[in-house]
Write a protein that holds these residues in place. Structure first.
Motif, PDB file in Angstrom:
ATOM      1  N   PRO A  32      16.256 -28.082 -12.197  1.00 39.91           N
ATOM      2  CA  PRO A  32      17.437 -27.604 -12.488  1.00 39.91           C
ATOM      3  C   PRO A  32      18.481 -27.235 -11.664  1.00 39.91           C
ATOM      4  O   PRO A  32      19.705 -27.537 -11.727  1.00 39.91           O
ATOM      5  N   ASP A  33      17.963 -26.219 -10.849  1.00 36.22           N
ATOM      6  CA  ASP A  33      18.765 -25.730  -9.596  1.00 36.22           C
ATOM      7  C   ASP A  33      19.222 -26.691  -8.733  1.00 36.22           C
ATOM      8  O   ASP A  33      20.366 -26.847  -8.247  1.00 36.22           O
ATOM      9  N   THR A  34      18.094 -27.813  -8.387  1.00 39.56           N
ATOM     10  CA  THR A  34      18.654 -28.926  -7.523  1.00 39.56           C
ATOM     11  C   THR A  34      19.768 -29.634  -8.164  1.00 39.56           C
ATOM     12  O   THR A  34      20.976 -30.033  -7.551  1.00 39.56           O
ATOM     13  N   TRP A  35      19.433 -30.128  -9.507  1.00 38.14           N
ATOM     14  CA  TRP A  35      20.704 -30.820 -10.245  1.00 38.14           C
ATOM     15  C   TRP A  35      21.972 -29.925 -10.311  1.00 38.14           C
ATOM     16  O   TRP A  35      23.057 -30.672 -10.033  1.00 38.14           O
ATOM     17  N   ARG A  36      21.860 -28.839 -10.410  1.00 35.53           N
ATOM     18  CA  ARG A  36      23.067 -27.927 -10.208  1.00 35.53           C
ATOM     19  C   ARG A  36      23.734 -28.130  -9.013  1.00 35.53           C
ATOM     20  O   ARG A  36      25.064 -28.248  -8.842  1.00 35.53           O
ATOM     21  N   GLN A  37      22.937 -28.197  -7.747  1.00 30.59           N
ATOM     22  CA  GLN A  37      23.692 -28.212  -6.554  1.00 30.59           C
ATOM     23  C   GLN A  37      24.263 -29.439  -6.267  1.00 30.59           C
ATOM     24  O   GLN A  37      25.171 -29.784  -5.608  1.00 30.59           O
ATOM     25  N   VAL A  38      23.684 -30.536  -6.705  1.00 30.76           N
ATOM     26  CA  VAL A  38      24.046 -31.904  -6.487  1.00 30.76           C
ATOM     27  C   VAL A  38      25.126 -32.432  -7.401  1.00 30.76           C
ATOM     28  O   VAL A  38      26.220 -32.955  -6.741  1.00 30.76           O
TER      29      VAL A  38
END
Length: 96
Positions: A32-38
Motif C-alpha cells: 500500500p505504501d509503495t502504491w502511494r509512492q508510485v
C-alpha cells in the motif's frame, strides 16, 4: 562442524531480510505504501483496495477517469512497483 567468524546480530538480520522469500513478504506488506509512492497522493486517495494474489495486483479505484488512465499504464505500474520494492512482486495489474 565448521567454525566461522562470529557475526553481529545486525549482519545476520541483513542476511535474513535479503533472502528472496523474506524480501518478497516484506515488499508485499509494504505494497500500500509503495502504491502511494508510485501513483502519488491524489490517485492514492481514490484507491479503495490494493491486494496481491499470485503475482496479480488488484486495485479498486473509485474514479472512472483515474481507472481509465491506470488501465492504460498497467505495465508501467507493474515495472515501477517492482523497481521501488526491489523484488519482482507484481506480474500484472488489474484495475477495477
Amino acid at each position: 562442524m565448521k567454525r566461522t567468524e562470529p557475526k553481529s546480530v545486525g549482519e545476520l538480520l541483513d542476511q535474513l531480510f535479503k533472502s528472496p522469500n523474506i524480501a518478497a513478504k516484506i515488499a508485499e506488506g509494504a505494497l500500500p505504501d509503495t502504491w502511494r509512492q508510485v501513483v502519488g497522493p491524489m490517485v492514492a486517495e481514490q484507491t479503495r483496495q490494493v491486494r496481491l494474489v499470485k503475482g496479480t495486483l488488484y486495485v479498486h479505484v473509485t474514479s472512472a477517469v483515474i481507472r481509465t488512465e491506470l488501465m492504460m499504464q498497467r505495465d508501467a505500474l507493474a515495472r515501477a512497483i517492482n523497481q521501488k520494492s526491489g523484488v519482482n512482486l507484481v506480474n500484472q495489474v488489474v484495475v477495477q
